[in-house]
Design an enzyme around this catalytic site. Structure first.
Site: not given
Ligand code: NAD
Length: 517
Positions: A256, A290
């Site tokens: 991720e 993010c």
């Protein structure tokens, strides 16, 4: 509670969860807003990490043996414990990460909701089921189930220090694994608190979720410790190192990684709503998200109105560490230099800085970055191509939504994105063609709050998925079983088969499949 008392609490928590394994050194975690020490934590060396993982493997057997119902009951107890102490944890997140208390509550609430979903859906997604055996094995029963991998090593970042790791921890535990979590060196107290809360809420499976603390070397030791999988969340450069280390032992990885997410604002968009979402998506959490909005491509029809609205809204923002502040300090001091470089480079390449910027006045105090909006940024500049991870937003005028999509997709990253449009069918078409793991229409970041939806990226944003059924399966291996129900007169997979078996088989296959053209 005084700061000294707060520190005692955190240190007690740490003692209960991370100081059980011998280490030679320690490190301090400090509050980004004040520099005050939040806690002192061990630097777990490879031996200490290996010892923790060994304990976790023993716990994993017990944990897996509890079955879906036993695990669900304990995961529910954990979420109840977290929910009852939401403010206590939010205070710690505010102190150690710097984000406003209200944003910490939002983050923890999301994590608790995911815990509930993962525990409640594990059996349906992973449990044993019969599948059709098909033509060639019609005399067999076929079974499928998803078995845990044993111990999952979770390596986490500091920007969403509860929500992000919990996306792996909750789903890995619900799937029947034990977890060893290495939080960021910037947020070890939060990691230690989460593990201490687990020990308190689930005392009969306390070692199923443990924490080790330290820097990159501790993370690398976890990669080498023989875990069933590493779930890594962090930057793409570190992700490459983690994969290289995991390759030594063929340990599978979930990646991720970072993003450079874009918003598309189409001709018929609700411009005020789009601006509100862009400002929140770009500036909340100080832009350290993010899936934050870093670029906007607005069509010529709405560009001027959109820029005016964003500018007006951004002027209302005020970074700080008090309760009324809209966002906090940069958690990792070195990120300020990255943001400054992107803004300076863009400005010297001809971009217009309409709010914030690199003036000392625009940096409202040590550790803070002013909300910065950049127009006319060349597409080859760092502010467009690299992850900025600060409270900045570029807005670019495009001819139409097609050009916006082409530019949005022209990046090595592919985490998420958003589309503002008045047309459902056009927005869905654009969303499907956006090169990203997740896209929200007429909102930002919403997919992260839908537990049934998988979360993850493409390209430099990584691979694999947390959340949803895919997120549960990510922490399992598929197990296939067949059971012969009755023997056929002729068995094609036997040396004793009659000579004409293959011809008969070819005839059947021809009849069933041959008519398809
Ligand atoms: P980072 O890559 O610097 O560190 C992440 C973690 O990796 C930390 O715990 C760190 O100690 C550890 N680490 C460092 N070197 C290591 C090594 N060699 N081996 C093993 N572990 C090592 O990232 P960060 O600065 O903590 O977090 C910010 C980044 O995370 C941003 O790029 C952001 O976009 C990304 N992020 C992605 C997601 C997502 O879900 N895709 C979510 C949150 C953050």
């Amino acid at each position: 509670m005084s700061l000294a008392e707060e520190m005692d609490t955190v240190t007690d928590v740490a003692a209960g969860s991370v100081e059980r394994h011998a280490t030679s050194s320690t490190f301090e975690s400090t509050a980004p807003a004040t520099g005050a020490v939040v806690g002192m934590f061990p630097v777990h060396d490879p031996d200490a990490v290996a010892e923790t993982v060994t304990q976790a493997f023993a716990a994993a057997e017990l944990w897996a043996g509890l079955g879906f119902d036993g695990r669900r009951q304990r995961l529910d107890a954990y979420r109840g414990y977290l929910a009852r102490r939401l403010h206590e944890l939010a205070d710690l997140v505010h102190r150690e990460n710097g984000k406003p208390h209200a944003d910490a509550i939002l983050e923890i609430s999301l994590a608790i909701d995911h815990l509930a979903w993962a525990a409640g859906h594990a059996r349906k997604a992973l449990g044993p089921r019969r599948v059709r055996a098909g033509l060639l094995a019609a005399n067999h029963a076929a079974y499928l189930e998803y078995q845990p991998l044993g111990v999952i090593g979770v390596i986490g970042p500091w920007n969403y220090p509860v929500f992000t790791p919990m996306g792996s921890i909750a789903y890995a535990l619900a799937a029947g694994n034990a977890v060893v979590f290495k939080p960021s060196e910037y947020t070890p107290a939060i990691g230690a608190w989460l593990a201490a809360a687990w020990r308190a809420a689930v005392p009969d499976a306390a070692d199923a979720f443990q924490v080790v603390t330290g820097f990159g070397d501790t993370g690398a030791a976890l990669c080498r410790a023989g875990v069933g999988k590493i779930a890594f969340t962090g930057s793409a450069p570190t992700g490459r190192k983690v994969m290289a280390t995991c390759a030594e032992t063929l340990t599978p990885v979930l990646m991720e990684l970072g993003g450079k997410d874009a918003m598309i604002v189409d001709d018929d968009a609700d411009v005020v709503a789009a601006a509100d979402a862009a400002v929140w998506g770009a500036m909340s959490n100080g832009g350290q998200t993010c899936i934050g909005v870093e670029r906007v491509y607005a069509t010529a029809a709405v560009y001027d109105r959109f820029v005016a609205e964003v500018t007006a809204q951004v002027r209302e923002l005020r970074p700080g560490s008090d309760d009324e502040a809209t966002y906090g300090p940069m958690t990792m001091p070195s990120q300020i230099d990255v943001v400054r470089r992107h803004v300076t480079d863009a400005a010297s390449a001809g971009a217009r800085v309409i709010t914030g910027g690199t003036d000392p006045d625009a940096f409202p105090g040590e550790g803070y970055v002013a909300p910065t909006v950049l127009l006319d940024v060349p597409e080859d500049s760092a502010a467009i191509r690299e992850e900025t991870f600060g409270p900045t937003l570029t807005i670019t005028k495009v001819r139409d939504a097609e050009e916006a999509l082409q530019r949005a997709n022209d990046t090595s990253y592919g985490l998420a994105g958003s589309i503002f449009s008045g047309s459902k069918s056009k927005a869905l078409d654009l969303a499907r063609r956006m090169r990203s793991g997740m896209t929200s229409i007429n909102s930002v970041l919403t997919f992260a709050s839908v537990p049934a939806l998988p979360f993850g990226g493409v390209g430099d944003s990584g691979f694999g998925r947390i959340h949803g059924e895919d997120g549960l399966k990510e922490f399992t291996r598929a197990k296939a079983i067949t059971r012969q129900r009755f023997a056929l007169p002729t068995n094609p997979m036997s040396f004793r088969r009659p000579a004409n078996t293959a011809d008969q088989l070819a005839r059947i296959i021809g009849m069933v499949h041959g008519r398809h053209r």
